[in-house]
Design an enzyme around this catalytic site. Structure first.
Site, PDB file in Angstrom:
ATOM      1  CD  GLU A  37      -2.553   1.781   0.522  1.00 28.17           C
ATOM      2  OE1 GLU A  37      -2.875   1.008  -0.565  1.00 28.17           O
ATOM      3  OE2 GLU A  37      -3.109   2.848   0.612  1.00 28.17           O
ATOM      4  CE  LYS A 121      31.106   8.585  23.665  1.00 26.31           C
ATOM      5  NZ  LYS A 121      31.342   7.670  22.438  1.00 26.31           N
ATOM      6  CE  LYS A 319      33.958   5.346  25.473  1.00 23.91           C
ATOM      7  NZ  LYS A 319      35.141   6.119  24.761  1.00 23.91           N
TER       8      LYS A 319
HETATM    9  N1  LIG Z   1      27.461   9.293  20.756  1.00 25.03           N
HETATM   10  C1  LIG Z   1      26.296   9.534  21.551  1.00 25.03           C
HETATM   11  O1  LIG Z   1      25.581   8.794  21.820  1.00 25.03           O
HETATM   12  C2  LIG Z   1      26.390  10.864  22.420  1.00 25.03           C
HETATM   13  C3  LIG Z   1      27.311  11.824  21.958  1.00 25.03           C
HETATM   14  N2  LIG Z   1      27.519  13.078  22.506  1.00 25.03           N
HETATM   15  C4  LIG Z   1      26.426  13.351  23.328  1.00 25.03           C
HETATM   16  O2  LIG Z   1      26.428  14.827  24.007  1.00 25.03           O
HETATM   17  C5  LIG Z   1      27.788  15.456  23.919  1.00 25.03           C
HETATM   18  C6  LIG Z   1      27.821  16.252  22.682  1.00 25.03           C
HETATM   19  C7  LIG Z   1      28.618  17.547  23.040  1.00 25.03           C
HETATM   20  C8  LIG Z   1      28.045  17.783  24.515  1.00 25.03           C
HETATM   21  C9  LIG Z   1      27.495  16.615  25.020  1.00 25.03           C
HETATM   22  N3  LIG Z   1      25.572  12.681  23.708  1.00 25.03           N
HETATM   23  C10 LIG Z   1      25.459  11.436  23.245  1.00 25.03           C
HETATM   24  N4  LIG Z   1      24.159  10.694  23.561  1.00 25.03           N
END
Ligand SMILES: NC(=O)c1cnc(OC2CCCC2)nc1N
Length: 335
Positions: A37, A121, A319
């Site tokens: 569709e 992230k 991380k």
């Molecule tokens: N890779 C991500 O998912 C991600 C990267 N950066 C940011 O924020 C930064 C950007 C500059 C100030 C805060 N947020 C994210 N979620």
């Protein structure tokens, strides 16, 4: 007796229907019509626009693909620098971050819990989208944070990026920032297709997304399974909510995709709980992440804290331990 709509009325009705289906399918992940569709509506719109070229508008769903390949990318100067995130690796790094936040405010707080906006992230490419009067007018890579590549033709092919903002109340000028990425499944399907056609395969979804955005021929980009998830804003002219979460919810209302894992927590303990929870669910996510991002939710606090040389004092990436895979070492930085 129903009057036959004019080509202009029919074209507008088709655009509205197709845009609604796209929004449900690509942003809400709730398909609303069978593909057959959808294809019928899309093909009728393409035929009517071919018969009436003067009816074609830049935000028509048929205008996502098709320009001639570029000979090179133009450059874009970022009015608001696209900075990168500082990193936390251990729990103590997070405690130190939270202390620096509380002590760095104009009126330092000691016992009060800071509200943090939490999100995964995404392991893709940072991209800036500029909307003027609600229309997508420019897409750019982060580049070195000050100057990026103009990849407008390529970002227009990403199906979950709206060519026009939905709803109303958006600022006249709004720069949206977020990550272009490839899901794990999209990455596997692309490599399979590349192997079958003798094309080059990619080491990981991040490289595949970078390689797909780096294409000078946007028709190639259009055939790559790219998605966009926004996480903030850059330049804007107009009014915006006063919190990080409020801004992201407004962006979702304007048709942009934000992370389903977005969560508001209280204090650094809330951040550590979110980190542990997402770490446990990381393998089950449909996309690759290399950590979680915590941002002070109150925008007034963000302004007070500002940025260190290249990183905000109000945000940090916590991380996960790096996997030893060779691919991590081969990862090519796309500037
Ligand atoms: N890779 C991500 O998912 C991600 C990267 N950066 C940011 O924020 C930064 C950007 C500059 C100030 C805060 N947020 C994210 N979620």
């Amino acid at each position: 007796m129903t009057l036959t709509p004019s080509p202009a009325e029919r074209v507008q009705a088709l655009r509205d229907q197709i845009n609604e289906h796209n929004h449900r399918y690509y942003v809400l992940d709730e398909p609303s019509v069978p593909d057959a569709e959808y294809d019928r509506l899309f093909n009728e719109l393409k035929r009517l626009e071919a018969e009436n070229p003067d009816l074609i508008l830049p935000d028509s769903p048929t205008q996502r693909v098709g320009g001639a390949p570029l000979s090179a990318f133009g450059t874009v100067a970022h009015d608001v620098p696209m900075l990168s995130l500082g990193n936390a690796f251990e729990e103590q790094d997070m405690l130190d971050f939270d202390r620096r936040v509380r002590e760095g405010l104009d009126s330092p707080v000691d016992a009060e819990q800071i509200e943090y906006c939490c999100e995964p992230k995404l392991d893709g490419l940072a991209v800036s989208l500029l909307y003027e009067d609600g229309l997508l007018t420019r897409g750019a890579t982060r580049g070195d944070g000050t100057t990026g590549e103009d990849i407008t033709a390529n970002v227009r092919t990403i199906r979950n990026i709206p060519l026009r903002l939905r709803g109303e109340g958006w600022p006249r000028v709004l720069e949206v920032r977020g990550e272009v990425y490839m899901t794990k499944a999209g990455f596997e399907q692309l490599n399979e297709r590349q192997r079958e056609t003798g094309g080059k395969t990619f080491a990981n979804p991040r490289n595949a997304a970078a390689g797909s955005l780096r294409q000078l021929d946007s028709n190639i980009t259009a055939n790559r399974p790219l998605e966009f998830c926004c996480y903030g804003i850059g330049r804007f002219e107009g009014e915006l909510p006063r919190t990080q979460v409020g801004i992201l919810e407004a962006l979702r209302g304007w048709g942009l995709m934000i992370s389903r894992e977005l969560k508001l927590v209280s204090g650094v303990e809330g951040c550590l709980e979110y980190y542990r929870d997402l770490g446990e669910r990381r393998a089950d996510l449909t996309y690759e992440i290399d950590g979680v991002v915590f941002k002070v939710n109150d925008l007034g606090y963000q302004r007070e804290l500002g940025f260190r040389s290249r990183e905000p004092r109000w945000a940090i990436a916590h991380k996960f331990p790096a996997s030893e895979e060779l691919t991590e070492l081969l990862d090519v930085e796309f500037q």
